[in-house]
Motif scaffolding. Structure first.
Motif, short mmCIF file in Angstrom:
data_model
loop_
_atom_site.label_atom_id
_atom_site.label_comp_id
_atom_site.label_asym_id
_atom_site.label_seq_id
_atom_site.Cartn_x
_atom_site.Cartn_y
_atom_site.Cartn_z
N ASP A 22 0.91 -1.64 -0.32
CA ASP A 22 0.10 0.35 0.29
C ASP A 22 0.97 1.19 0.17
O ASP A 22 0.94 1.75 1.27
CB ASP A 22 -1.12 -0.03 1.04
CG ASP A 22 -1.67 1.24 1.76
OD1 ASP A 22 -2.29 1.72 0.41
OD2 ASP A 22 -2.12 1.71 2.37
N ALA A 23 2.02 1.26 -0.95
CA ALA A 23 2.67 2.35 -1.13
C ALA A 23 2.16 3.82 -0.74
O ALA A 23 3.56 4.69 -0.19
CB ALA A 23 3.34 2.51 -2.65
N ASP A 24 1.56 4.24 -1.20
CA ASP A 24 0.58 5.62 -1.03
C ASP A 24 0.08 5.18 0.08
O ASP A 24 -1.01 6.68 1.51
CB ASP A 24 0.35 6.21 -1.98
CG ASP A 24 0.79 5.88 -2.84
OD1 ASP A 24 2.02 6.84 -2.94
OD2 ASP A 24 0.32 5.70 -4.10
N GLY A 25 -0.24 5.03 1.47
CA GLY A 25 -0.95 4.58 2.58
C GLY A 25 -2.44 4.47 2.54
O GLY A 25 -3.39 5.47 3.32
N GLU A 26 -3.23 4.68 1.58
CA GLU A 26 -4.60 4.48 1.35
C GLU A 26 -5.51 3.60 1.91
O GLU A 26 -6.62 3.34 1.58
CB GLU A 26 -4.93 4.54 0.05
CG GLU A 26 -3.74 5.90 -1.20
CD GLU A 26 -4.33 5.74 -2.26
OE1 GLU A 26 -4.12 4.54 -2.82
OE2 GLU A 26 -4.14 6.90 -3.63
N THR A 27 -5.20 2.09 2.20
CA THR A 27 -5.81 1.22 3.17
C THR A 27 -5.24 0.20 3.83
O THR A 27 -4.76 -1.02 4.15
CB THR A 27 -5.10 -0.30 1.48
OG1 THR A 27 -5.32 0.29 0.04
CG2 THR A 27 -6.43 -1.08 1.94
N ASP A 28 -5.49 1.82 4.35
CA ASP A 28 -5.24 1.06 6.13
C ASP A 28 -6.45 -0.18 6.79
O ASP A 28 -7.63 0.36 7.56
CB ASP A 28 -5.33 2.14 7.27
CG ASP A 28 -4.37 2.31 8.95
OD1 ASP A 28 -3.89 1.24 9.38
OD2 ASP A 28 -4.22 2.85 9.29
N LEU A 29 -5.95 -1.21 6.75
CA LEU A 29 -6.68 -1.75 7.23
C LEU A 29 -7.30 -1.95 8.64
O LEU A 29 -6.67 -1.66 10.30
CB LEU A 29 -6.14 -3.79 7.33
CG LEU A 29 -6.04 -4.25 5.52
CD1 LEU A 29 -5.70 -5.29 5.59
CD2 LEU A 29 -7.07 -4.09 4.75
N ASP A 30 -8.56 -2.51 9.14
CA ASP A 30 -8.84 -1.70 10.50
C ASP A 30 -8.91 -3.17 11.51
O ASP A 30 -8.67 -4.28 11.07
CB ASP A 30 -10.73 -1.47 11.00
CG ASP A 30 -11.36 -2.37 10.16
OD1 ASP A 30 -11.48 -3.51 9.60
OD2 ASP A 30 -12.52 -1.81 10.01
N GLY A 31 -9.13 -2.90 12.84
CA GLY A 31 -9.35 -5.04 13.75
C GLY A 31 -9.73 -5.56 12.82
O GLY A 31 -9.78 -6.14 12.86
N VAL A 32 -10.84 -5.51 12.51
CA VAL A 32 -12.13 -6.69 11.97
C VAL A 32 -11.18 -6.86 10.97
O VAL A 32 -11.00 -8.59 10.88
CB VAL A 32 -13.26 -5.96 11.67
CG1 VAL A 32 -14.04 -7.30 10.94
CG2 VAL A 32 -13.78 -5.42 13.32
N ALA A 33 -11.24 -6.69 9.98
CA ALA A 33 -10.68 -6.92 8.16
C ALA A 33 -8.85 -7.80 8.64
O ALA A 33 -8.76 -9.09 8.23
CB ALA A 33 -9.86 -5.61 7.19
N VAL A 34 -7.97 -7.22 10.08
CA VAL A 34 -7.34 -8.43 10.13
C VAL A 34 -6.87 -8.85 10.34
O VAL A 34 -6.74 -10.39 10.80
CB VAL A 34 -6.00 -7.32 11.59
CG1 VAL A 34 -4.86 -8.09 11.98
CG2 VAL A 34 -6.23 -5.34 10.40
N ARG A 35 -8.44 -9.14 11.75
CA ARG A 35 -8.56 -10.93 12.38
C ARG A 35 -9.50 -11.23 11.11
O ARG A 35 -9.24 -12.65 11.31
CB ARG A 35 -9.35 -10.51 13.59
CG ARG A 35 -8.62 -9.56 14.50
CD ARG A 35 -10.02 -9.22 15.89
NE ARG A 35 -10.80 -8.63 15.98
CZ ARG A 35 -10.91 -7.41 15.94
NH1 ARG A 35 -9.92 -6.43 16.39
NH2 ARG A 35 -12.45 -6.66 15.93
#
Length: 292
Positions: A22-35
């Motif tokens: 995510d080179a430009d920092g556009e997809t910061d996954l939240d905790g739900v997505a990480v889990r």
């Protein structure tokens, strides 16, 4: 709106991660997505998620660039439960493999790759078929915590050690005691660190030192991930703890056997204090796409 995530699965001595760019920092996954990603039954499965993002694209990267302007890439690491971690020793080596094999950086033999992390810049070099990372200056923590674990029939003293993230190392008496631990239960620390800690249980080999190299076995319960097959910073902390207990004359080089393989730990003097480095394999397993 459904997002399709292009990911790669990587591992270092069985410590496994889901990586994506995510080179430009556009997809910061939240905790739900990480889990969801790290779930071993319904997702990809892993001990954590690593986002490859340019240091300039996120606030946490500013300190890395201030320390080393060549730290173009930042290892944004999340534990399996979605919590943010300072860094990960196996993860940073797998991250280096990912960056090089995806053509995001070039790293020839003898060159050093500066990687931004929340614990500061970590410098990585190729080391045979794997990578070696300088984890920076280590330090002993304050206090004398005790540790309770399932199938460990009395609380044991622990040694607090920081290698950029917090650890408590516990010495056990035998391989049987180590093998008998039930680390599906979270070890209880007293006093409990505010930010938690990784807990390493370690047994020195007999003999401890062979040809100038120390040998130990270790199992680990990682905060936010549970028991893992390996923990790189935990291996470093375990070696440092046994070296501390052994006293003057203890070796600078250690082999740490974990359920997922063997890691190398080396201690060296630096201008800013005593550094510890970690070496071992790092592999990319497969790539795919997943709808989130």
């Amino acid at each position: 709106m459904t997002t399709t995530l292009q990911f790669t699965k990587g591992q270092g001595t069985g410590n496994d991660f889901v990586l994506f760019t995510d080179a430009d920092g556009e997809t910061d996954l939240d905790g739900v997505a990480v889990r969801a990603l790290t779930d071993r039954r319904f997702g990809v499965g892993g001990d954590g998620v690593i986002r490859a993002v340019r240091s300039a694209a996120l606030p946490a990267g500013a300190a890395a660039l201030a320390d080393d302007a060549t730290a173009e890439w930042f290892m944004d690491y999340r534990n399996a439960d979605g919590s943010v971690a300072e860094m990960c020793g196996n993860g940073v080596r797998v991250f280096a493999r990912y960056l090089t094999e995806r053509g995001l950086v070039e790293l020839a033999e003898g060159e050093t790759l500066a990687v931004g992390t929340r614990a500061g810049v970590r410098r990585v070099q190729r080391d045979g078929s794997g990578f070696r990372v300088d984890l920076g200056v280590w330090s002993l923590g304050d206090g004398e915590p005790t540790v309770r674990a399932r199938e460990l029939h009395a609380a044991r003293p622990g040694l607090s050690i920081s290698v950029g993230n917090p650890h408590v190392v516990v010495a056990l008496a035998s391989d049987d005691e180590l093998d008998g631990l039930d680390l599906t239960w979270v070890p209880v620390l007293d006093p409990a660190p505010e930010a938690g800690a990784n807990v390493e249980f370690v047994v020195p080999s007999d003999p401890l030192v062979v040809d100038g190299v120390g040998h130990i076995r270790m199992r680990v319960h990682e905060r936010g991930s549970g028991e893992t097959l390996s923990c790189g910073t935990g291996a470093a902390a375990a070696a440092l703890a046994v070296r501390h207990w052994a006293g003057p004359g203890a070796p600078l080089d250690w082999w740490v056997a974990v359920p997922g393989g063997v890691l190398g730990v080396h201690v060296s003097a630096g201008d800013d204090g005593e550094h510890v480095s970690l070496s071992g394999p790092a592999e990319l397993v497969y790539s795919g796409a997943l709808a989130l």
